[in-house]
Motif scaffolding. Structure first.
Motif, PDB file in Angstrom:
ATOM      1  N   GLN A   1       2.950   6.352  -7.366  1.00  0.00           N
ATOM      2  CA  GLN A   1       1.917   6.923  -8.117  1.00  0.00           C
ATOM      3  C   GLN A   1       2.298   8.413  -8.511  1.00  0.00           C
ATOM      4  O   GLN A   1       1.990   9.004  -9.513  1.00  0.00           O
ATOM      5  CB  GLN A   1       0.451   6.811  -7.454  1.00  0.00           C
TER       6      GLN A   1
ATOM      7  N   HIS B   1      -4.804   6.203  -8.487  1.00  0.00           N
ATOM      8  CA  HIS B   1      -3.481   5.907  -8.240  1.00  0.00           C
ATOM      9  C   HIS B   1      -2.787   5.077  -9.746  1.00  0.00           C
ATOM     10  O   HIS B   1      -1.706   5.421 -10.097  1.00  0.00           O
ATOM     11  CB  HIS B   1      -3.250   4.794  -7.114  1.00  0.00           C
ATOM     12  N   THR B   2      -3.569   3.927 -10.014  1.00  0.00           N
ATOM     13  CA  THR B   2      -3.154   3.339 -11.269  1.00  0.00           C
ATOM     14  C   THR B   2      -3.128   4.412 -12.556  1.00  0.00           C
ATOM     15  O   THR B   2      -1.977   4.200 -13.057  1.00  0.00           O
ATOM     16  CB  THR B   2      -4.050   1.970 -11.619  1.00  0.00           C
TER      17      THR B   2
ATOM     18  N   ARG C   1      -3.055  -1.552  -5.095  1.00  0.00           N
ATOM     19  CA  ARG C   1      -4.401  -1.124  -5.251  1.00  0.00           C
ATOM     20  C   ARG C   1      -5.304  -2.347  -4.686  1.00  0.00           C
ATOM     21  O   ARG C   1      -6.277  -2.236  -3.837  1.00  0.00           O
ATOM     22  CB  ARG C   1      -4.729  -0.169  -6.062  1.00  0.00           C
TER      23      ARG C   1
ATOM     24  N   GLN D   1      -6.426  12.478 -15.047  1.00  0.00           N
ATOM     25  CA  GLN D   1      -6.972  12.476 -13.652  1.00  0.00           C
ATOM     26  C   GLN D   1      -8.373  13.238 -13.847  1.00  0.00           C
ATOM     27  O   GLN D   1      -9.152  12.747 -13.049  1.00  0.00           O
ATOM     28  CB  GLN D   1      -6.152  13.295 -12.866  1.00  0.00           C
TER      29      GLN D   1
ATOM     30  N   ARG E   1       0.855  -1.234   0.114  1.00  0.00           N
ATOM     31  CA  ARG E   1      -0.065  -0.036  -0.086  1.00  0.00           C
ATOM     32  C   ARG E   1       1.008   1.386  -0.174  1.00  0.00           C
ATOM     33  O   ARG E   1       0.851   2.163  -0.753  1.00  0.00           O
ATOM     34  CB  ARG E   1      -1.005  -0.159   1.236  1.00  0.00           C
TER      35      ARG E   1
ATOM     36  N   GLY F   1       2.516   1.864  -3.460  1.00  0.00           N
ATOM     37  CA  GLY F   1       1.574   2.332  -4.386  1.00  0.00           C
ATOM     38  C   GLY F   1       1.331   3.703  -4.237  1.00  0.00           C
ATOM     39  O   GLY F   1       1.170   4.753  -5.133  1.00  0.00           O
ATOM     40  N   ASP F   2       1.138   4.159  -2.993  1.00  0.00           N
ATOM     41  CA  ASP F   2       0.861   5.675  -2.467  1.00  0.00           C
ATOM     42  C   ASP F   2       2.072   6.541  -2.859  1.00  0.00           C
ATOM     43  O   ASP F   2       2.038   7.660  -3.868  1.00  0.00           O
ATOM     44  CB  ASP F   2       0.681   5.586  -0.942  1.00  0.00           C
TER      45      ASP F   2
ATOM     46  N   VAL G   1       2.023  -0.665  -8.872  1.00  0.00           N
ATOM     47  CA  VAL G   1       0.914   0.321  -8.201  1.00  0.00           C
ATOM     48  C   VAL G   1      -0.381  -0.448  -8.416  1.00  0.00           C
ATOM     49  O   VAL G   1      -1.272  -0.388  -7.360  1.00  0.00           O
ATOM     50  CB  VAL G   1       1.056   1.533  -8.944  1.00  0.00           C
TER      51      VAL G   1
ATOM     52  N   SER H   1      -9.252   3.141 -10.982  1.00  0.00           N
ATOM     53  CA  SER H   1      -8.229   3.592  -9.855  1.00  0.00           C
ATOM     54  C   SER H   1      -7.390   4.747 -10.333  1.00  0.00           C
ATOM     55  O   SER H   1      -6.548   5.026 -11.348  1.00  0.00           O
ATOM     56  CB  SER H   1      -7.169   2.490  -9.974  1.00  0.00           C
TER      57      SER H   1
END
Length: 180
Positions: A35, A92-93, A126, A66, A28, A31-32, A122, A90
């Motif tokens: 990204q 983040h992805t 998620r 985004q 996690r 991924g944070d 990433v 997602s």
């Protein structure tokens, strides 16, 4: 340059312990941070190459991707596996794949492949963190790739020129010149 980018990707690695909860938290956290780090690697690469046009293309791609992701999240309002809302797609992805797709489309596979591997991490993070369904991360990746495909031009190195030449009736070739 490629080694610097690969080193940045490796620095994003996480330290997994034997405890499952710790591993999930590491994914996690990865991924944070990744990204943001993957598009940042795109900006750093553009800066090192003196490619302000590429930096602008990455910026447009990130903003459009985004924006579409946020509107889609609001319109679909799909529940997350953990019980929250606004799961699809997602974000983040989408952010990670925006950077990776830019690197691929602008600078080629030698930059794109390590970035895609990092972005895939990433996406995995998620799902592993129970924040998204597999369809959410696939949609985020596809969205980012598609936007980048239409907005990013191949980088033409101003120091390199490749020109076809003719040296008579039966002799053709190419001349390659690189300025250091």
């Amino acid at each position: 340059m490629k080694k610097l980018f690969s080193l940045c990707v490796l620095c994003l690695s996480f330290n997994a312990s034997a405890h499952v909860e710790s591993i999930n938290n590491d994914w996690r956290t990865y991924g944070d941070y990744a990204q943001i780090a993957i598009p940042a690697a795109g900006y750093i690469t553009a800066w090192l190459k003196g490619d302000s046009e590429g930096a602008w293309q990455l910026t447009k791609g990130l903003l459009i991707t985004q924006g579409i992701a946020e509107v889609t999240k609001t319109v679909t309002d799909i529940d997350r596996p953990c019980g929250g809302h606004r799961s699809f797609p997602s974000g983040h992805t989408a952010a990670a794949f925006s950077g990776a797709s830019f690197m691929h489309h602008r600078y080629g596979w030698e930059y794109g492949l390590p970035a895609y591997l990092a972005a895939t991490g990433v996406a995995y993070s998620r799902v592993q963190a129970n924040k998204h369904w597999s369809t959410d991360v696939l949609a985020g990746a596809a969205l980012a790739y598609t936007v980048s495909y239409f907005l990013t031009d191949k980088f033409e190195d101003p120091n390199l020129s490749v020109v076809p030449i003719s040296m008579g009736k039966d002799a053709q070739g190419i001349a390659v010149n690189y300025r250091f």
